[in-house]
Design a protein around this motif. Structure first.
Motif, mmCIF file in Angstrom:
data_model
loop_
_atom_site.group_PDB
_atom_site.id
_atom_site.type_symbol
_atom_site.label_atom_id
_atom_site.label_comp_id
_atom_site.label_asym_id
_atom_site.label_seq_id
_atom_site.Cartn_x
_atom_site.Cartn_y
_atom_site.Cartn_z
ATOM 1 N N PHE A 110 63.050 60.236 44.699
ATOM 2 C CA PHE A 110 62.922 59.811 45.995
ATOM 3 C C PHE A 110 61.377 60.761 46.215
ATOM 4 N N ARG A 170 55.826 52.066 46.351
ATOM 5 C CA ARG A 170 56.442 53.408 46.089
ATOM 6 C C ARG A 170 56.215 54.372 44.815
ATOM 7 N N ALA A 171 55.239 52.418 44.176
ATOM 8 C CA ALA A 171 54.607 53.725 42.547
ATOM 9 C C ALA A 171 53.588 55.248 42.664
ATOM 10 N N ASP A 193 55.322 58.064 43.154
ATOM 11 C CA ASP A 193 56.142 58.215 42.507
ATOM 12 C C ASP A 193 57.303 58.763 43.284
ATOM 13 N N GLY A 204 60.572 57.257 43.696
ATOM 14 C CA GLY A 204 62.072 56.149 42.882
ATOM 15 C C GLY A 204 61.361 55.286 41.735
ATOM 16 N N THR A 205 60.450 56.029 40.717
ATOM 17 C CA THR A 205 60.468 55.113 40.127
ATOM 18 C C THR A 205 60.981 54.898 38.453
ATOM 19 N N SER A 206 61.091 55.897 38.450
ATOM 20 C CA SER A 206 62.624 55.914 37.358
ATOM 21 C C SER A 206 64.399 55.965 37.076
ATOM 22 N N ASN A 250 65.792 52.732 40.970
ATOM 23 C CA ASN A 250 64.498 51.764 41.181
ATOM 24 C C ASN A 250 64.122 50.268 40.293
ATOM 25 N N ARG A 251 64.697 49.796 39.896
ATOM 26 C CA ARG A 251 65.211 48.008 39.839
ATOM 27 C C ARG A 251 65.758 47.285 41.095
ATOM 28 N N PRO A 254 59.745 47.569 45.610
ATOM 29 C CA PRO A 254 58.415 48.196 45.230
ATOM 30 C C PRO A 254 57.974 48.293 46.693
#
Length: 187
Positions: free
Chosen positions: A94, A156-157, A160, A162-164, A168-169, A173
């Motif tokens: 994160f 968040r995206a 960058d 926690g985008t992977s 992430n899910r 967002p």
């Protein structure tokens, strides 16, 4: 009005603006100021607060539109509830505070929308990503003290964060940020 008079009036306005003194310096009363955040994660709401930050505020109560502010937040100073969320939020997936120790907020302008109400235009920089944001703020001035507060939302995206990876899910967002600053005029 003649063309010469219009040109003279324009030059006078530019000269007056250029010669007006810059906004004065104000300090942030840290004990009564906060930078908080909220994020929906793992099925519930998580709240946090940044504990270490500093601000450089240039403010003119007679002309709030001239306000400029630069706030530098230490990413590792984020404390969240529950505590386990602090490690995740400041960790590599994160904020990655070890490699990106500072978050920057640069207020570029305040546009009046009503008594004590403004639209703030600012840039936020996190992990080498800078995004422009616009959000409503309230401003109250009482003598040598001023209070400014506002809320904004970050995707968040865009930063960058926690985008992977598997987490992430499980994290919403958007991150909701609330800033409440009490400022004191430096004499």
């Amino acid at each position: 009005m003649t063309r010469g008079a219009v040109l003279l009036a324009g030059l006078l306005a530019l000269t007056t603006t250029a010669m007006s003194p810059p906004p004065s310096v104000w300090t942030v009363a840290r004990e009564t100021s906060t930078i908080d955040l909220r994020v929906h994660a793992f099925g519930s709401e998580h709240a946090g607060r940044f504990e270490t930050w500093q601000g450089d505020i240039r403010f003119d109560p007679a002309a709030p539109v001239r306000t400029r502010a630069s706030v530098v937040v230490q990413a590792a100073s984020l404390k969240m509830h529950p505590a386990i969320a602090t490690r995740r939020a400041t960790g590599p997936a994160f904020l990655d505070a070890a490699h990106h120790p500072q978050i920057r907020f640069e207020l570029r302008s305040l546009d009046p929308v009503g008594p004590g109400q403004f639209t703030a235009h600012a840039d936020v920089s996190i992990k080498d990503h800078t995004r422009a944001i616009t959000f409503p703020v309230r401003l109250e001035v009482e003598g040598e003290t001023a209070r400014i507060s506002g809320d904004f939302s970050l995707d968040r995206a865009d930063f960058d964060l926690g985008t992977s990876g598997p987490l992430n899910r499980l994290v919403g967002p958007r991150v909701q940020v609330r800033v409440a600053l009490r400022m004191q005029h430096v004499v």
